[in-house]
Design an enzyme around this catalytic site. Structure first.
Site, PDB file in Angstrom:
ATOM      1  N   CYS A 191       0.857  -1.191   0.000  1.00 34.50           N
ATOM      2  CA  CYS A 191       0.000   0.000   0.000  1.00 34.50           C
ATOM      3  C   CYS A 191       0.892   1.240   0.000  1.00 34.50           C
ATOM      4  CB  CYS A 191      -0.889   0.047   1.238  1.00 34.50           C
ATOM      5  SG  CYS A 191      -1.792  -1.446   1.634  1.00 34.50           S
ATOM      6  N   HIS A 193       0.775   4.768  -1.982  1.00 35.07           N
ATOM      7  CA  HIS A 193       0.129   5.860  -1.235  1.00 35.07           C
ATOM      8  C   HIS A 193       1.061   6.594  -0.266  1.00 35.07           C
ATOM      9  CE1 HIS A 193      -3.714   5.024  -3.036  1.00 35.07           C
ATOM     10  NE2 HIS A 193      -3.626   3.750  -2.691  1.00 35.07           N
ATOM     11  N   ARG A 214     -12.762  -0.489  -1.607  1.00 34.15           N
ATOM     12  CA  ARG A 214     -11.493   0.125  -2.006  1.00 34.15           C
ATOM     13  C   ARG A 214     -10.315  -0.809  -1.728  1.00 34.15           C
ATOM     14  NH1 ARG A 214     -10.081   3.509  -5.873  1.00 34.15           N
ATOM     15  NH2 ARG A 214      -8.563   1.855  -6.100  1.00 34.15           N
ATOM     16  N   CYS A 217      -7.795  -2.225  -4.539  1.00 34.86           N
ATOM     17  CA  CYS A 217      -6.360  -1.929  -4.499  1.00 34.86           C
ATOM     18  C   CYS A 217      -5.532  -3.220  -4.431  1.00 34.86           C
ATOM     19  CB  CYS A 217      -6.028  -0.983  -3.352  1.00 34.86           C
ATOM     20  SG  CYS A 217      -6.391   0.745  -3.778  1.00 34.86           S
TER      21      CYS A 217
END
Lengths: 103, 287
Positions: B201, B205, B244, B248
């Site tokens: 992640c 991000h 979400r 992802c």
């Protein structure tokens, strides 16, 4: 033996295996599939299954159902290799993730 | 055919050997320090995006990209989540068959509480998200649980978030080894590379936040759950946090977990705690 030499030997061995897939029988497929499914279960226990592994397993089952055992066996071996790569990824990440933490 | 598969196979095997060779000895790991992590996390994004106010991080890609912000301001004249918001209010207020309602399950009758979720439940020893609490409320009252990613769940979420707008995320991590373990688990899930593409992640991000990926601007991880649920034009509908997370995971060719899987709940706990202080702004709109 150096890691590099090991990798070459391993890759050669694997390439040999995939040639052996010519004229595969159902029992060869069954064995290849069982090995793949087992590796994928282990990846699951590590929370790191890959979608291409699942896709290869599914395609392998489909091909076997249609008695195309060469293709089915090759797909099962591909699934096993993918599952093993995901296991190695998960095992390496058990400690490597800490290096990415925002500090 | 065989040759091609063989070469993919060899590549995967080589990758596997590489991973294995990188494997260091197992270690007990450092002390778990959520408050210290949070300070470092927020400072990182303040440095990366100078001039973006803490609350503005709730706006994800719009906080960090001027061009997109303009489009957004236009869209927001008729927010596409308005339908879901109306639905959500109606669903939230409608009594169950036994005469009780959602209000009976939540503190402050469910109004203005979004900022405190997820919380760690010391009785059951697990992280409880708002969506899980909504379904547990239904089940306690003899109703079937709702599917997690879309539809009525997203609508109820939208309404509950709207009554909490402006209230800063206020996630608590009790001094309990189980709570700390859940936090650490979520943190690990966030930073661990996974999927065939080998991304975490954080790869997208944190490291690549604000950069363009295909048509999207990658949202910074700080504040990234404050606008949920969101209406995404790309989806053509509302989606919850679970939706979400699932998409992802799929992007990096990782098999997603089931919505509200313990690992996803721990992840939401970690991410929300990192965003303490960012005001709730949900429901949100995204491109």
């Amino acid at each position: 033996m150096s890691r590099r030499a090991l990798a070459v030997v391993a890759a050669a061995g694997l390439a040999g295996l995939s040639c052996g897939a010519l004229a595969a029988t159902q029992s060869e497929f069954d064995a290849a599939y069982a090995a793949a499914a087992q590796a994928e279960a282990q990846a699951g226990a590590l929370h790191d299954q890959w979608s291409p592994t699942e896709a290869a397993l599914k395609a392998a089952r489909q091909a076997a159902e249609e008695k195309r055992y060469d293709e089915a066996s090759a797909l099962a071996r591909r699934a096993e290799a993918l599952a093993k790569a995901s296991i190695s990824q998960a095992q390496a990440q058990q400690s490597l993730w800490r290096e990415a933490v925002v500090k | 055919m065989i040759g091609r598969i063989g070469s993919i196979y060899r590549a995967a095997a080589a990758a596997a050997l590489l991973f294995t060779s990188l494997l260091p000895a197992a270690s007990a790991g450092p002390r778990i320090d959520p408050a210290g992590d949070q300070r470092a996390f927020q400072a990182y994004f303040e440095r990366a995006f100078p001039g973006v106010a803490l609350d503005d991080f709730a706006n994800g890609p719009y906080a960090v990209n001027k061009e997109m912000r303009k489009q957004w301001e236009e869209i927001m004249q008729f927010p596409p989540y308005d339908f879901a918001l109306d639905d959500g209010k109606r669903l939230f207020e409608a009594p169950f068959k036994n005469g009780k309602s959602y209000a009976d399950c939540f503190p402050d009758r469910g109004i203005g509480i979004r900022q405190s979720y997820p919380y760690f439940d010391l009785r059951s020893g697990e992280v409880v998200t708002l969506d899980l609490a909504i379904n547990r409320c239904r089940e306690q009252n003899g109703e079937k649980p709702l599917p997690y990613e879309v539809g009525d769940m997203a609508a109820i979420d939208a309404y509950m978030a709207s009554t909490s707008r402006g209230k800063p995320f206020d996630i608590r991590i009790p001094d309990d080894p189980r709570a700390l373990a859940a936090y650490e688990n979520g943190k690990k899930f966030f930073y661990e590379r996974r999927g065939q593409l080998n991304f975490s992640c954080a790869s997208c991000h944190v490291q690549a936040a604000g950069r363009r990926m295909r048509g999207d601007i990658l949202a910074p991880a700080l504040g990234m759950l404050a606008s949920f649920p969101i209406y995404r034009s790309d989806w053509g509908s509302m989606g919850t946090v679970d939706r979400r997370f699932v998409s992802c995971n799929e992007q990096v060719r990782s098999l997603p977990l089931k919505p509200e899987d313990e690992a996803y709940r721990d992840l939401e706990y970690f991410l929300s705690y990192m965003s303490n202080g960012v005001a709730i702004a949900g429901p949100g709109t995204r491109p």
